[in-house]
Motif scaffolding. Structure first.
Motif, mmCIF file in Angstrom:
data_model
loop_
_atom_site.group_PDB
_atom_site.id
_atom_site.type_symbol
_atom_site.label_atom_id
_atom_site.label_comp_id
_atom_site.label_asym_id
_atom_site.label_seq_id
_atom_site.Cartn_x
_atom_site.Cartn_y
_atom_site.Cartn_z
ATOM 1 N N ALA A 50 -19.489 50.901 -77.305
ATOM 2 C CA ALA A 50 -18.298 50.392 -78.150
ATOM 3 C C ALA A 50 -18.434 49.098 -78.779
ATOM 4 C CB ALA A 50 -16.984 51.065 -77.489
ATOM 5 N N LEU A 51 -20.146 48.526 -78.618
ATOM 6 C CA LEU A 51 -20.049 47.431 -79.587
ATOM 7 C C LEU A 51 -19.036 46.936 -81.054
ATOM 8 C CD1 LEU A 51 -23.343 47.078 -77.970
ATOM 9 C CD2 LEU A 51 -21.719 45.747 -77.218
ATOM 10 N N LYS A 52 -19.072 46.077 -81.185
ATOM 11 C CA LYS A 52 -18.221 45.845 -81.927
ATOM 12 C C LYS A 52 -19.167 44.587 -83.045
ATOM 13 C CE LYS A 52 -13.318 46.194 -79.716
ATOM 14 N NZ LYS A 52 -11.889 46.468 -79.491
ATOM 15 N N PRO A 53 -18.646 44.741 -84.771
ATOM 16 C CA PRO A 53 -19.145 43.818 -84.659
ATOM 17 C C PRO A 53 -19.141 42.171 -84.272
ATOM 18 C CG PRO A 53 -19.119 44.540 -86.601
ATOM 19 C CD PRO A 53 -18.217 45.068 -85.603
ATOM 20 N N GLU A 54 -17.787 42.278 -83.537
ATOM 21 C CA GLU A 54 -17.464 40.587 -82.892
ATOM 22 C C GLU A 54 -17.444 40.384 -82.037
ATOM 23 O OE1 GLU A 54 -13.330 43.069 -82.783
ATOM 24 O OE2 GLU A 54 -15.556 42.883 -84.229
ATOM 25 N N ASP A 55 -18.464 41.113 -81.143
ATOM 26 C CA ASP A 55 -19.478 40.891 -79.970
ATOM 27 C C ASP A 55 -21.074 40.248 -80.675
ATOM 28 O OD1 ASP A 55 -17.571 42.736 -78.278
ATOM 29 O OD2 ASP A 55 -18.580 44.428 -79.057
ATOM 30 N N THR A 56 -21.573 40.478 -81.787
ATOM 31 C CA THR A 56 -22.727 39.854 -81.804
ATOM 32 C C THR A 56 -22.360 38.123 -81.517
ATOM 33 O OG1 THR A 56 -22.923 40.747 -84.229
ATOM 34 C CG2 THR A 56 -24.137 38.868 -84.078
ATOM 35 N N ALA A 57 -23.672 38.010 -80.939
ATOM 36 C CA ALA A 57 -23.479 36.465 -79.809
ATOM 37 C C ALA A 57 -25.573 36.579 -79.012
ATOM 38 C CB ALA A 57 -22.791 36.157 -79.406
#
Length: 122
Positions: free
Chosen positions: A85-92
């Motif tokens: 359930a990845l979200k754009p805010e997980d980008t790192a």
């Protein structure tokens, strides 16, 4: 002393999944707690998840609890981070870390991998 190498990062759409791997050198991987951290552009590195030496205890940041699962296979000298359930805010950039006896499961950690990029598109 332990050497860590992450793999499995990439580009995924929001709602998708990735599994990161952390390969450790030597025969003493089971002597170390393992953690995952991440650092987004312009932000401080933050704790994501940690697991005890034999895998009996886990601890997650509130932002990923219920979506990410940390695990380890000491026979393979490898740790994992399953991300759902990845979200754009997980980008790192995601980093694997190890420490024999951290003060808490969130750290401090003394050994670090090179990092692997995770990008979540909307």
């Amino acid at each position: 002393q332990v050497q860590l190498v992450e793999s499995g990062g990439g580009l995924v759409q929001a709602g998708g999944s990735l599994r990161l791997s952390c390969a450790a050198s030597g025969r003493t991987f089971s002597s170390y707690y393992m953690g995952w951290f991440r650092q987004a552009p312009g932000k401080e590195r933050e704790f994501v998840a940690a697991i005890s030496r034999s895998g009996g205890s886990t601890y997650y940041a509130e932002s990923v609890k219920g979506r990410f699962t940390i695990s380890r296979d000491n026979a393979k000298n490898t740790g994992y981070l399953q991300m759902n359930a990845l979200k754009p805010e997980d980008t790192a950039v995601y980093f694997c870390a190890a420490e024999s006896s951290p003060r808490s499961m969130a750290g401090p950690y003394g050994y670090w991998g090179q990092g692997t990029q995770v990008t979540v598109s909307s």
